[in-house]
Design a protein around this motif. Structure first.
Motif, PDB file in Angstrom:
ATOM      1  N   SER A   1       0.800  -1.223   0.000  1.00  0.00           N
ATOM      2  CA  SER A   1       0.000   0.000   0.000  1.00  0.00           C
ATOM      3  C   SER A   1       0.834   1.274   0.000  1.00  0.00           C
ATOM      4  CB  SER A   1      -0.941   0.006   1.202  1.00  0.00           C
ATOM      5  OG  SER A   1      -0.225  -0.131   2.429  1.00  0.00           O
ATOM      6  N   THR A   2       2.099   1.224   0.385  1.00  0.00           N
ATOM      7  CA  THR A   2       2.914   2.437   0.330  1.00  0.00           C
ATOM      8  C   THR A   2       3.204   2.857  -1.101  1.00  0.00           C
ATOM      9  OG1 THR A   2       5.097   1.357   0.343  1.00  0.00           O
ATOM     10  CG2 THR A   2       4.056   1.760   2.486  1.00  0.00           C
ATOM     11  N   ALA A   3       2.895   1.993  -2.076  1.00  0.00           N
ATOM     12  CA  ALA A   3       3.128   2.322  -3.482  1.00  0.00           C
ATOM     13  C   ALA A   3       2.178   3.411  -3.980  1.00  0.00           C
ATOM     14  CB  ALA A   3       2.992   1.075  -4.347  1.00  0.00           C
TER      15      ALA A   3
ATOM     16  N   THR B   1      -5.542  -0.289  15.569  1.00  0.00           N
ATOM     17  CA  THR B   1      -4.740  -0.756  14.446  1.00  0.00           C
ATOM     18  C   THR B   1      -5.590  -0.674  13.182  1.00  0.00           C
ATOM     19  OG1 THR B   1      -3.425  -2.253  15.816  1.00  0.00           O
ATOM     20  CG2 THR B   1      -3.463  -2.683  13.458  1.00  0.00           C
ATOM     21  N   LEU B   2      -5.127   0.113  12.220  1.00  0.00           N
ATOM     22  CA  LEU B   2      -5.850   0.342  10.978  1.00  0.00           C
ATOM     23  C   LEU B   2      -5.034  -0.207   9.811  1.00  0.00           C
ATOM     24  CD1 LEU B   2      -6.757   4.092  11.680  1.00  0.00           C
ATOM     25  CD2 LEU B   2      -8.046   2.056  12.357  1.00  0.00           C
ATOM     26  N   ILE B   3      -5.692  -0.485   8.716  1.00  0.00           N
ATOM     27  CA  ILE B   3      -5.019  -0.980   7.519  1.00  0.00           C
ATOM     28  C   ILE B   3      -5.018   0.111   6.457  1.00  0.00           C
ATOM     29  CG2 ILE B   3      -4.965  -2.748   5.713  1.00  0.00           C
ATOM     30  CD1 ILE B   3      -4.406  -3.788   8.530  1.00  0.00           C
ATOM     31  N   GLU B   4      -3.834   0.433   5.964  1.00  0.00           N
ATOM     32  CA  GLU B   4      -3.733   1.459   4.929  1.00  0.00           C
ATOM     33  C   GLU B   4      -4.529   1.036   3.698  1.00  0.00           C
ATOM     34  OE1 GLU B   4      -0.316   4.322   3.139  1.00  0.00           O
ATOM     35  OE2 GLU B   4       0.197   2.197   3.244  1.00  0.00           O
ATOM     36  N   GLY B   5      -5.310   1.981   3.182  1.00  0.00           N
ATOM     37  CA  GLY B   5      -6.117   1.688   2.017  1.00  0.00           C
ATOM     38  C   GLY B   5      -7.472   1.102   2.341  1.00  0.00           C
ATOM     39  N   VAL B   6      -7.689   0.772   3.611  1.00  0.00           N
ATOM     40  CA  VAL B   6      -8.980   0.210   4.038  1.00  0.00           C
ATOM     41  C   VAL B   6      -9.673   1.179   4.995  1.00  0.00           C
ATOM     42  CG1 VAL B   6     -10.163  -1.714   5.173  1.00  0.00           C
ATOM     43  CG2 VAL B   6      -8.164  -2.149   3.717  1.00  0.00           C
ATOM     44  N   ASP B   7      -9.057   1.390   6.168  1.00  0.00           N
ATOM     45  CA  ASP B   7      -9.659   2.305   7.139  1.00  0.00           C
ATOM     46  C   ASP B   7      -8.663   3.320   7.695  1.00  0.00           C
ATOM     47  OD1 ASP B   7      -8.198   0.450   8.542  1.00  0.00           O
ATOM     48  OD2 ASP B   7      -9.886  -0.373   9.659  1.00  0.00           O
ATOM     49  N   ALA B   8      -7.497   3.417   7.074  1.00  0.00           N
ATOM     50  CA  ALA B   8      -6.509   4.421   7.482  1.00  0.00           C
ATOM     51  C   ALA B   8      -6.227   5.321   6.293  1.00  0.00           C
ATOM     52  CB  ALA B   8      -5.215   3.752   7.935  1.00  0.00           C
ATOM     53  N   ASP B   9      -6.507   6.614   6.454  1.00  0.00           N
ATOM     54  CA  ASP B   9      -6.213   7.547   5.375  1.00  0.00           C
ATOM     55  C   ASP B   9      -5.391   8.716   5.901  1.00  0.00           C
ATOM     56  OD1 ASP B   9      -7.974   9.309   6.668  1.00  0.00           O
ATOM     57  OD2 ASP B   9      -9.664   8.721   5.403  1.00  0.00           O
ATOM     58  N   ALA B  10      -4.978   9.586   4.984  1.00  0.00           N
ATOM     59  CA  ALA B  10      -4.074  10.667   5.338  1.00  0.00           C
ATOM     60  C   ALA B  10      -4.699  11.647   6.331  1.00  0.00           C
ATOM     61  CB  ALA B  10      -3.641  11.403   4.065  1.00  0.00           C
TER      62      ALA B  10
ATOM     63  N   VAL C   1      10.049   4.323  -1.985  1.00  0.00           N
ATOM     64  CA  VAL C   1       8.788   4.300  -1.267  1.00  0.00           C
ATOM     65  C   VAL C   1       7.846   5.260  -1.981  1.00  0.00           C
ATOM     66  CG1 VAL C   1       9.315   6.172   0.355  1.00  0.00           C
ATOM     67  CG2 VAL C   1       7.750   4.328   1.055  1.00  0.00           C
ATOM     68  N   GLY C   2       6.549   5.070  -1.803  1.00  0.00           N
ATOM     69  CA  GLY C   2       5.601   5.977  -2.410  1.00  0.00           C
ATOM     70  C   GLY C   2       5.452   5.750  -3.906  1.00  0.00           C
ATOM     71  N   LEU C   3       5.245   6.844  -4.635  1.00  0.00           N
ATOM     72  CA  LEU C   3       4.975   6.749  -6.065  1.00  0.00           C
ATOM     73  C   LEU C   3       6.072   6.033  -6.838  1.00  0.00           C
ATOM     74  CD1 LEU C   3       3.419  10.219  -6.997  1.00  0.00           C
ATOM     75  CD2 LEU C   3       2.290   7.996  -6.980  1.00  0.00           C
TER      76      LEU C   3
ATOM     77  N   ALA D   1      -1.366   6.716   4.393  1.00  0.00           N
ATOM     78  CA  ALA D   1      -1.252   6.838   5.846  1.00  0.00           C
ATOM     79  C   ALA D   1       0.135   6.470   6.361  1.00  0.00           C
ATOM     80  CB  ALA D   1      -2.309   5.968   6.523  1.00  0.00           C
ATOM     81  N   VAL D   2       0.750   5.444   5.779  1.00  0.00           N
ATOM     82  CA  VAL D   2       2.045   4.978   6.293  1.00  0.00           C
ATOM     83  C   VAL D   2       3.140   6.017   6.053  1.00  0.00           C
ATOM     84  CG1 VAL D   2       3.871   3.256   6.007  1.00  0.00           C
ATOM     85  CG2 VAL D   2       1.479   2.541   6.144  1.00  0.00           C
ATOM     86  N   ILE D   3       3.257   6.494   4.827  1.00  0.00           N
ATOM     87  CA  ILE D   3       4.266   7.519   4.541  1.00  0.00           C
ATOM     88  C   ILE D   3       3.950   8.778   5.338  1.00  0.00           C
ATOM     89  CG2 ILE D   3       5.335   8.941   2.764  1.00  0.00           C
ATOM     90  CD1 ILE D   3       4.573   6.801   0.730  1.00  0.00           C
ATOM     91  N   GLY D   4       2.682   9.155   5.351  1.00  0.00           N
ATOM     92  CA  GLY D   4       2.287  10.355   6.079  1.00  0.00           C
ATOM     93  C   GLY D   4       2.646  10.302   7.546  1.00  0.00           C
ATOM     94  N   ALA D   5       2.568   9.118   8.148  1.00  0.00           N
ATOM     95  CA  ALA D   5       2.893   8.971   9.565  1.00  0.00           C
ATOM     96  C   ALA D   5       4.344   9.310   9.847  1.00  0.00           C
ATOM     97  CB  ALA D   5       2.597   7.542  10.015  1.00  0.00           C
ATOM     98  N   HIS D   6       5.203   9.155   8.855  1.00  0.00           N
ATOM     99  CA  HIS D   6       6.633   9.390   9.075  1.00  0.00           C
ATOM    100  C   HIS D   6       7.119  10.769   8.639  1.00  0.00           C
ATOM    101  CE1 HIS D   6       7.421   5.360  10.473  1.00  0.00           C
ATOM    102  NE2 HIS D   6       6.741   4.872   9.447  1.00  0.00           N
ATOM    103  N   VAL D   7       6.400  11.411   7.715  1.00  0.00           N
ATOM    104  CA  VAL D   7       6.871  12.718   7.240  1.00  0.00           C
ATOM    105  C   VAL D   7       6.098  13.880   7.842  1.00  0.00           C
ATOM    106  CG1 VAL D   7       7.803  11.803   5.092  1.00  0.00           C
ATOM    107  CG2 VAL D   7       5.419  12.564   5.157  1.00  0.00           C
ATOM    108  N   GLY D   8       4.845  13.666   8.214  1.00  0.00           N
ATOM    109  CA  GLY D   8       4.080  14.695   8.903  1.00  0.00           C
ATOM    110  C   GLY D   8       3.345  15.651   7.984  1.00  0.00           C
ATOM    111  N   PRO D   9       2.368  16.388   8.561  1.00  0.00           N
ATOM    112  CA  PRO D   9       1.588  17.356   7.800  1.00  0.00           C
ATOM    113  C   PRO D   9       2.473  18.434   7.172  1.00  0.00           C
ATOM    114  CG  PRO D   9       0.598  16.951   9.948  1.00  0.00           C
ATOM    115  CD  PRO D   9       1.953  16.302   9.969  1.00  0.00           C
ATOM    116  N   GLY D  10       2.057  18.906   5.996  1.00  0.00           N
ATOM    117  CA  GLY D  10       2.806  19.955   5.300  1.00  0.00           C
ATOM    118  C   GLY D  10       3.782  19.429   4.274  1.00  0.00           C
ATOM    119  N   THR D  11       4.018  18.138   4.269  1.00  0.00           N
ATOM    120  CA  THR D  11       4.978  17.545   3.346  1.00  0.00           C
ATOM    121  C   THR D  11       4.478  17.623   1.895  1.00  0.00           C
ATOM    122  OG1 THR D  11       5.812  16.022   5.009  1.00  0.00           O
ATOM    123  CG2 THR D  11       6.172  15.410   2.712  1.00  0.00           C
ATOM    124  N   VAL D  12       5.407  17.885   0.986  1.00  0.00           N
ATOM    125  CA  VAL D  12       5.136  17.834  -0.450  1.00  0.00           C
ATOM    126  C   VAL D  12       6.277  17.054  -1.089  1.00  0.00           C
ATOM    127  CG1 VAL D  12       4.852  19.146  -2.596  1.00  0.00           C
ATOM    128  CG2 VAL D  12       3.929  20.050  -0.450  1.00  0.00           C
TER     129      VAL D  12
END
Length: 288
Positions: free
Chosen positions: A18-20, A45-54, A127-129, A270-281
């Protein structure tokens, strides 16, 4: 009568995680199976792409709710590999985020050993895109004359040749998650620096120190254009966490400079966002 699309072109199934950052529609269109990572928010505990979003993650981080992430366990991979084999896949190429950031690759390798069909696990070192683009390239390469080994090689090469540029408001979230790599050298001056980061050899590392947000974004734009102009053809995308207006403006400038109709903009998972934080681009350029 239209020709029916083959479920597994060349007999090869493609799996990623899901980090893709693949949307359900894109994953379905490309015929890619996605395994979700877990995000632990407080006691849930949430699953990215199911019930965990940014949005959930950004809110939790701002409110200082503990947030962590967890890889899929080998059994989850084993179940997916078993189902794909039952559905007719003759071989599987499983493409995942950097093994230096997560144990996801280890889980995939463990499950692959007992799979009913051959499984090639690819560490995208990204990671990511960049991982998502690599999986897409692999999916489109499949065919009767293209072996799984070649498909895996194309995915691996796409990851290696990707350019990922990341602007973060603060290094604090990367520090908390232990994913900051050699960018730790910037933490001491984080209050006076707007870090521009990249991914090299599978780790988040510092690229440049910039004093203002405007200069950081302008520099990221210039570097993304340089990376794209080195390619004959490429995939490009912008991601953000709770910073849509800035991301969309950046995408518009990139599209104009690169003479493209548009550059896609998506909120980070959600996973990437958890590590980089709000405001990231972030901007990703992956050559074909």
């Amino acid at each position: 009568m239209a020709k029916r699309r083959t479920r597994f072109p060349g007999g090869v199934a493609i799996v990623t995680d899901s980090t893709a950052s693949l949307s359900p529609r894109d994953a379905a269109d490309e015929g890619i199976e996605v395994i979700g990572l877990s995000v632990i928010v407080g006691a849930d505990t949430l699953i990215e792409g199911v019930d965990a979003d940014a949005e959930v993650i950004a809110t939790a981080l701002r409110e200082f709710v503990p947030v962590s992430t967890s890889r899929p366990n080998p059994q989850e991979f084993a179940e997916v590999y078993r189902r794909l084999a039952d559905e007719g896949a003759k071989e599987i190429v499983s493409i995942h985020l950097s093994s230096r950031m997560s144990g996801t690759v280890d889980s995939a390798i463990f499950a692959a050993r007992a799979a009913a069909v051959p499984v090639t696990v690819v560490d995208s070192r990204q990671v990511g895109l960049a991982t998502g683009f690599a999986a897409g390239i692999a999916a489109r390469a499949r065919g009767s004359k293209v072996k799984a080994a070649k498909v895996a090689e194309l995915a691996r090469t796409a990851g290696e040749n990707s350019t990922v540029l990341i602007y973060v408001d603060t290094l604090e979230y990367l520090r908390r998650g232990g994913r900051v790599g050699s960018a730790a050298a910037l933490i001491g001056s984080a209050l006076s620096v707007k870090p521009l980061l990249t991914i090299a050899d599978g780790l988040v590392v510092p690229l440049e120190k910039v004093r203002t947000t405007g200069k950081a974004l302008a520099r990221m734009e210039a570097l993304a254009v340089e990376a794209a102009e080195r390619c004959d053809d490429y995939d490009i995308g912008v991601q953000h966490l709770a910073n849509a207006a800035v991301a969309e403006q950046l995408a518009e400038r990139l599209a104009k400079r690169l003479e493209r109709e548009s550059v896609p903009v998506d909120e980070m998972g959600a996973v990437i966002g958890a590590h980089v934080g709000p405001g990231t681009v972030a901007v990703t350029v992956t050559p074909h």
